[in-house]
Design an enzyme around this catalytic site. Structure first.
Site, PDB file in Angstrom:
ATOM      1  N   SER A 144       0.730  -0.914  -0.136  1.00  0.00           N
ATOM      2  CA  SER A 144       0.118   0.102  -0.401  1.00  0.00           C
ATOM      3  C   SER A 144       1.106   1.576   0.184  1.00  0.00           C
ATOM      4  CB  SER A 144      -0.583   0.505   1.222  1.00  0.00           C
ATOM      5  OG  SER A 144      -1.411   1.041   1.355  1.00  0.00           O
ATOM      6  N   TYR A 157      -2.962   0.098  10.667  1.00  0.00           N
ATOM      7  CA  TYR A 157      -3.226  -0.145   9.774  1.00  0.00           C
ATOM      8  C   TYR A 157      -1.433   0.214   8.758  1.00  0.00           C
ATOM      9  CZ  TYR A 157      -4.033  -0.427   4.672  1.00  0.00           C
ATOM     10  OH  TYR A 157      -4.178  -1.394   3.024  1.00  0.00           O
TER      11      TYR A 157
HETATM   12  P1  NAD Z   1     -11.079  -5.706  -0.468  1.00  0.00           P
HETATM   13  O1  NAD Z   1     -11.512  -6.214   0.266  1.00  0.00           O
HETATM   14  O2  NAD Z   1     -11.889  -5.926  -2.340  1.00  0.00           O
HETATM   15  O3  NAD Z   1      -9.974  -7.635  -1.268  1.00  0.00           O
HETATM   16  C1  NAD Z   1      -9.751  -8.440   0.089  1.00  0.00           C
HETATM   17  C2  NAD Z   1     -10.155  -9.645   0.038  1.00  0.00           C
HETATM   18  O4  NAD Z   1      -9.946 -10.811   1.506  1.00  0.00           O
HETATM   19  C3  NAD Z   1     -11.522 -10.106   0.085  1.00  0.00           C
HETATM   20  O5  NAD Z   1     -12.491 -10.243  -0.579  1.00  0.00           O
HETATM   21  C4  NAD Z   1     -12.483  -9.939   1.936  1.00  0.00           C
HETATM   22  O6  NAD Z   1     -13.590 -11.247   1.474  1.00  0.00           O
HETATM   23  C5  NAD Z   1     -10.894 -11.047   2.266  1.00  0.00           C
HETATM   24  N1  NAD Z   1     -10.601 -11.313   3.369  1.00  0.00           N
HETATM   25  C6  NAD Z   1     -10.939 -10.445   4.606  1.00  0.00           C
HETATM   26  N2  NAD Z   1     -10.206 -10.954   5.470  1.00  0.00           N
HETATM   27  C7  NAD Z   1      -9.923 -12.027   4.644  1.00  0.00           C
HETATM   28  C8  NAD Z   1      -9.561 -13.772   5.971  1.00  0.00           C
HETATM   29  N3  NAD Z   1      -9.579 -13.279   7.346  1.00  0.00           N
HETATM   30  N4  NAD Z   1      -9.755 -14.299   5.111  1.00  0.00           N
HETATM   31  C9  NAD Z   1     -10.269 -14.473   3.805  1.00  0.00           C
HETATM   32  N5  NAD Z   1     -10.188 -13.552   3.115  1.00  0.00           N
HETATM   33  C10 NAD Z   1     -10.455 -12.705   3.533  1.00  0.00           C
HETATM   34  O7  NAD Z   1     -10.518  -5.427  -0.963  1.00  0.00           O
HETATM   35  P2  NAD Z   1      -8.693  -4.773  -2.093  1.00  0.00           P
HETATM   36  O8  NAD Z   1      -8.862  -3.222  -1.643  1.00  0.00           O
HETATM   37  O9  NAD Z   1      -8.964  -5.269  -3.347  1.00  0.00           O
HETATM   38  O10 NAD Z   1      -7.706  -4.951  -0.914  1.00  0.00           O
HETATM   39  C11 NAD Z   1      -6.824  -5.961  -0.833  1.00  0.00           C
HETATM   40  C12 NAD Z   1      -5.366  -5.607  -0.695  1.00  0.00           C
HETATM   41  O11 NAD Z   1      -4.809  -4.367  -1.499  1.00  0.00           O
HETATM   42  C13 NAD Z   1      -5.485  -5.710   1.038  1.00  0.00           C
HETATM   43  O12 NAD Z   1      -4.153  -6.003   1.030  1.00  0.00           O
HETATM   44  C14 NAD Z   1      -5.658  -3.966   0.862  1.00  0.00           C
HETATM   45  O13 NAD Z   1      -4.993  -3.544   2.306  1.00  0.00           O
HETATM   46  C15 NAD Z   1      -4.426  -3.403  -0.281  1.00  0.00           C
HETATM   47  N6  NAD Z   1      -4.976  -2.347  -0.446  1.00  0.00           N
HETATM   48  C16 NAD Z   1      -6.078  -1.392  -1.024  1.00  0.00           C
HETATM   49  C17 NAD Z   1      -6.204  -0.137  -1.083  1.00  0.00           C
HETATM   50  C18 NAD Z   1      -7.289   0.822  -1.172  1.00  0.00           C
HETATM   51  O14 NAD Z   1      -7.781   1.635  -2.048  1.00  0.00           O
HETATM   52  N7  NAD Z   1      -8.000  -0.244  -1.959  1.00  0.00           N
HETATM   53  C19 NAD Z   1      -4.964   0.596  -1.703  1.00  0.00           C
HETATM   54  C20 NAD Z   1      -3.714  -0.002  -1.001  1.00  0.00           C
HETATM   55  C21 NAD Z   1      -3.876  -0.742  -0.618  1.00  0.00           C
END
Ligand code: NAD
Length: 266
Positions: A144, A157
């Site tokens: 991130s 976080y």
């Molecule tokens: P998202 O919620 O779509 O993806 C995360 C997925 O993980 C979801 O499908 C959720 O159901 C699943 N999940 C959560 N806890 C779980 C567990 N304990 N066991 C199994 N599955 C679980 O969100 P995203 O934004 O695509 O997140 C993906 C990654 O991207 C994360 O690591 C997040 O920190 C990172 N990220 C996101 C952003 C943003 O702005 N969206 C920015 C930087 C980094």
């Protein structure tokens, strides 16, 4: 011909957001099959509907070693091998600030967020390493902008995403020369990213935050909020042996330019 012809991957959290976009892109690049470790049975149904037998959903929780182990074993049983692990599951803390959060809640949120964002990566790596070693494969973890800079969340976080940088470096060190270990660091992205139950945010989505897209657009030098698919080329590059053979312990930033702290006034 694709960059990942005949490869097999396991993506944690590949049922939505960035992980789902990675699954789609890997198949588009010729991957033979992708296992997806996820928690939500509805996401499993929609993966089956979209991809059929090319994707294997495995229901489990990244905090549980046995679930990671089963995800690796089932993926190998279905597709014959494992070339790439994409550790991607994360939860966000919705800016739960140090002094705005009750001490007990802060402690509980630390345990929950670190268990998902850091221990989840560690356990997936432990479960996948032996199979990846057989293929001279690689691991890629979703980081991130909060892996490098303050202000993209609260202290828990931001600390969890910094911790994942250390994890990548140490795993790259321990698994060289057989397995490459790298990261992709997205910035603010339109996804349904949720929060931890300990903060009462388990059903709240980042994409529903009022003004979020505008805030990201204003703060980002490149001036737009990314979509999940905007990041996927980096995962393909790092997974590709032909194109990243000499790259380990690297992190590709896909955050619209946080490093340069804004736009010059014209
Ligand atoms: P998202 O919620 O779509 O993806 C995360 C997925 O993980 C979801 O499908 C959720 O159901 C699943 N999940 C959560 N806890 C779980 C567990 N304990 N066991 C199994 N599955 C679980 O969100 P995203 O934004 O695509 O997140 C993906 C990654 O991207 C994360 O690591 C997040 O920190 C990172 N990220 C996101 C952003 C943003 O702005 N969206 C920015 C930087 C980094």
């Amino acid at each position: 011909m694709g960059w990942l012809d005949n490869d097999v991957a396991l993506v944690t959290g590949g049922g939505s957001g960035i992980g789902l976009a990675v699954v789609r892109r890997f198949l588009g690049e010729g991957a033979r099959g992708v296992g997806v470790l996820l928690r939500d049975p509805q996401q499993a149904d929609s993966l089956r509907a979209e991809f059929g037998s090319q994707v294997l959903p495995i229901i489990g929780d990244v905090r549980v070693y046995a679930d990671n182990e089963r995800a690796v074993a089932d993926t190998v049983a279905a597709y014959g091998k494992l070339d790439t692990l994409v550790g991607n599951v994360g939860v966000w803390d919705f800016f739960a600030g140090l002094m705005r959060t009750e001490p007990g809640t802060l402690a509980d949120s630390f345990d929950e967020i670190f268990a998902i964002n850091v221990k989840g990566y560690l356990l997936a790596a432990r479960a996948a390493a032996a199979e990846l070693r057989k293929q001279q494969g690689s691991m890629i973890f979703t980081l991130s902008n909060s892996s490098f800079y303050a202000g993209g969340g609260g202290p828990v976080y931001v600390a969890s995403k910094h911790a994942a940088v250390g994890l990548i470096k140490q795993l790259a060190y321990e698994l060289a020369p057989h397995v490459r270990v790298n990261g992709v660091a997205p910035g603010g992205t339109a996804t349904p990213l949720k929060g931890p139950a300990s903060l009462g945010k388990q059903d709240t989505r980042l994409s529903e935050l009022a003004g979020f897209e505008q805030a990201v657009t204003d703060a980002t030098p490149l001036g737009f909020m990314a979509k999940p698919e905007d990041h996927t080329g980096h995962y393909v590059l790092l997974a590709s042996r032909a194109n990243s053979r000499a790259t380990t312990a690297a992190i590709l930033q896909s955050d619209g330019g946080w490093e340069i702290r804004g736009r010059q006034k014209k």
